[in-house]
Design a protein around this motif. Structure first.
Motif, mmCIF file in Angstrom:
data_model
loop_
_atom_site.group_PDB
_atom_site.id
_atom_site.type_symbol
_atom_site.label_atom_id
_atom_site.label_comp_id
_atom_site.label_asym_id
_atom_site.label_seq_id
_atom_site.Cartn_x
_atom_site.Cartn_y
_atom_site.Cartn_z
ATOM 1 N N PHE A 1 3.472 19.332 -2.006
ATOM 2 C CA PHE A 1 4.092 20.094 -3.252
ATOM 3 C C PHE A 1 4.289 21.253 -2.668
ATOM 4 N N GLU A 2 5.610 21.472 -2.458
ATOM 5 C CA GLU A 2 6.149 23.066 -1.480
ATOM 6 C C GLU A 2 6.021 22.768 -0.290
ATOM 7 N N ALA A 3 5.371 21.503 0.678
ATOM 8 C CA ALA A 3 5.193 21.280 1.746
ATOM 9 C C ALA A 3 3.631 22.281 2.496
ATOM 10 N N HIS A 4 2.903 22.498 1.761
ATOM 11 C CA HIS A 4 2.376 23.163 1.792
ATOM 12 C C HIS A 4 1.000 22.254 1.965
ATOM 13 N N LEU A 5 0.437 22.582 2.893
ATOM 14 C CA LEU A 5 -1.669 22.009 3.439
ATOM 15 C C LEU A 5 -2.628 22.525 3.920
ATOM 16 N N VAL A 6 -3.078 22.222 3.987
ATOM 17 C CA VAL A 6 -4.961 23.329 4.779
ATOM 18 C C VAL A 6 -5.436 21.434 5.644
ATOM 19 N N VAL A 7 -5.660 22.481 6.462
ATOM 20 C CA VAL A 7 -5.673 21.918 8.286
ATOM 21 C C VAL A 7 -7.166 22.203 8.031
ATOM 22 N N GLU B 1 -2.760 21.602 -10.240
ATOM 23 C CA GLU B 1 -3.539 21.893 -11.506
ATOM 24 C C GLU B 1 -4.603 23.174 -11.900
ATOM 25 N N ASP B 2 -5.843 22.089 -10.413
ATOM 26 C CA ASP B 2 -7.370 22.697 -10.832
ATOM 27 C C ASP B 2 -7.239 23.484 -8.900
ATOM 28 N N ASP B 3 -6.888 22.706 -8.018
ATOM 29 C CA ASP B 3 -6.974 23.205 -7.119
ATOM 30 C C ASP B 3 -7.856 22.403 -6.170
ATOM 31 N N SER B 4 -8.119 21.664 -6.587
ATOM 32 C CA SER B 4 -8.544 20.332 -5.879
ATOM 33 C C SER B 4 -8.318 20.050 -4.683
ATOM 34 N N ILE B 5 -9.117 19.321 -3.721
ATOM 35 C CA ILE B 5 -9.008 18.827 -2.617
ATOM 36 C C ILE B 5 -8.073 17.187 -3.127
ATOM 37 N N ALA B 6 -6.697 17.634 -2.647
ATOM 38 C CA ALA B 6 -5.999 15.639 -3.093
ATOM 39 C C ALA B 6 -5.411 15.283 -1.419
ATOM 40 N N ASN B 7 -5.336 14.269 -1.101
ATOM 41 C CA ASN B 7 -5.116 13.434 -0.925
ATOM 42 C C ASN B 7 -5.585 13.822 0.966
ATOM 43 N N LEU B 8 -6.819 13.724 1.091
ATOM 44 C CA LEU B 8 -7.831 13.727 1.936
ATOM 45 C C LEU B 8 -7.120 13.099 3.750
ATOM 46 N N VAL B 9 -6.741 13.451 4.839
ATOM 47 C CA VAL B 9 -6.794 12.551 5.389
ATOM 48 C C VAL B 9 -7.897 12.858 6.546
ATOM 49 N N GLU B 10 -9.033 12.417 7.433
ATOM 50 C CA GLU B 10 -9.556 13.116 8.381
ATOM 51 C C GLU B 10 -9.415 12.288 9.727
ATOM 52 N N ALA C 1 1.017 -0.786 -0.124
ATOM 53 C CA ALA C 1 -0.075 0.349 -0.085
ATOM 54 C C ALA C 1 0.967 1.594 0.034
ATOM 55 N N ARG C 2 0.363 2.218 -0.759
ATOM 56 C CA ARG C 2 1.229 3.874 -1.052
ATOM 57 C C ARG C 2 1.149 3.970 0.524
ATOM 58 N N GLU C 3 2.016 4.769 1.348
ATOM 59 C CA GLU C 3 1.548 5.249 2.508
ATOM 60 C C GLU C 3 1.518 6.956 2.131
ATOM 61 N N PRO C 4 0.753 7.435 3.308
ATOM 62 C CA PRO C 4 -0.281 8.182 3.026
ATOM 63 C C PRO C 4 0.993 9.703 2.579
ATOM 64 N N LEU C 5 0.544 10.412 1.915
ATOM 65 C CA LEU C 5 1.468 12.148 2.139
ATOM 66 C C LEU C 5 1.112 12.863 2.814
ATOM 67 N N ILE C 6 -0.170 12.546 3.527
ATOM 68 C CA ILE C 6 -0.508 13.858 5.224
ATOM 69 C C ILE C 6 -0.641 12.592 5.762
ATOM 70 N N ARG C 7 -0.564 13.106 7.250
ATOM 71 C CA ARG C 7 -0.828 12.271 8.129
ATOM 72 C C ARG C 7 -1.208 13.192 9.208
ATOM 73 N N ILE C 8 -3.026 12.126 10.338
ATOM 74 C CA ILE C 8 -2.487 13.356 11.665
ATOM 75 C C ILE C 8 -2.110 12.367 12.465
ATOM 76 N N VAL C 9 -1.785 13.080 13.306
ATOM 77 C CA VAL C 9 -0.619 12.262 14.504
ATOM 78 C C VAL C 9 -1.771 12.606 15.436
#
Length: 255
Positions: free
Chosen positions: A77-83, A136-145, A48-56
């Protein structure tokens, strides 16, 4: 008759022995391994691919108080994410743009705080989310909840205006409002840039000291303020040692 039957049995036995030994003359030897998937024989499985984002933190199903502290890891990408945080209806309660310590192929760590305005006097389920926006299109990617419970415990200080994600122009007027239970009715509001540097600071008073009451003032941002994300932080000063306490941050965008 007895002698002939004995000879026949000997001949049959010799034939069986010859057939059993045939693997030594270059033929295919009998299969001696375990069948695929049998015990002791590892069967290749897809990795399985390792998740790119984790909430610890916080932990799954934990009970949290506002402002909510979060931390985790990210390789974005460029270390940016949204929470952000959403209630049961899917409404966004607070949102922040965060930078991890590294990204674009190297996993880094991140931490942030969501200044969620209390909505009710009862504990409520919410969902904490972390994700990146597609370049590319500002869509949500690699979402974790991360489902958690927001405690009804009210913070000592909280801002009701501006709210997370508000946009203000340089030189614009911000209505700073909230509620607080502070000693001698005194609190302070800072505007801090992404590096934590205080851009300006304002001392405010609540309507009444020692009990929860309103505070508010119109604040004009500096006209020369560079565009970007800033934290408007309300806090009080400890009467014991003069340290900053009871911080409640709200991220706004200046542009």
């Amino acid at each position: 008759m007895v002698r002939r039957r004995t000879i026949s049995l000997i001949a049959v036995s010799a034939t069986i022995l010859a057939i059993t030994a045939c693997g030594d003359d270059g033929g295919t030897p009998p299969y001696s391994g375990s069948p695929p998937g049998a015990s002791g024989t590892p069967t290749p499985t897809a990795t399985a691919r390792e998740p790119l984002i984790r909430i610890v933190e916080p932990a799954l199903d934990a009970t949290v108080t506002t402002p909510v502290a979060l931390s985790g890891t990210a390789n974005t990408f460029e270390a940016h994410l949204v929470v952000d945080a959403q209630n049961e209806a899917g409404d966004t309660l607070c949102i922040r743009h965060v930078s991890a310590t590294s990204g674009s192929g190297t996993e880094g760590t991140w931490s942030t705080v969501l200044g969620i305005v209390p909505e009710s006097d009862a504990d409520a389920p919410i969902v904490l989310r972390a994700y990146e926006r597609s370049p590319e299109d500002d869509s949500i990617a690699n979402l974790v909840e991360r489902p958690v419970t927001l405690s009804a415990t009210r913070p000592v200080i909280y801002l009701t205006s501006p709210v997370c994600g508000d946009t203000v122009a340089p030189g614009g007027v911000v209505s700073v409002q909230g509620r607080a239970t502070v000693f001698e009715a005194a609190l302070t509001v800072d505007l801090r840039d992404a590096g934590g540097t205080v851009v300006f600071s304002r001392d405010l008073l609540t309507e009444e000291g020692g009990v929860e009451s309103n505070f508010g003032e119109l604040v004009t941002l500096p006209a020369h303020l560079p565009g970007g994300f800033y934290d408007l932080v309300a806090f009080s000063i400890s009467a014991a040692d003069g340290s900053i306490e009871n911080e409640f941050p709200v991220q706004i965008l200046v542009q």
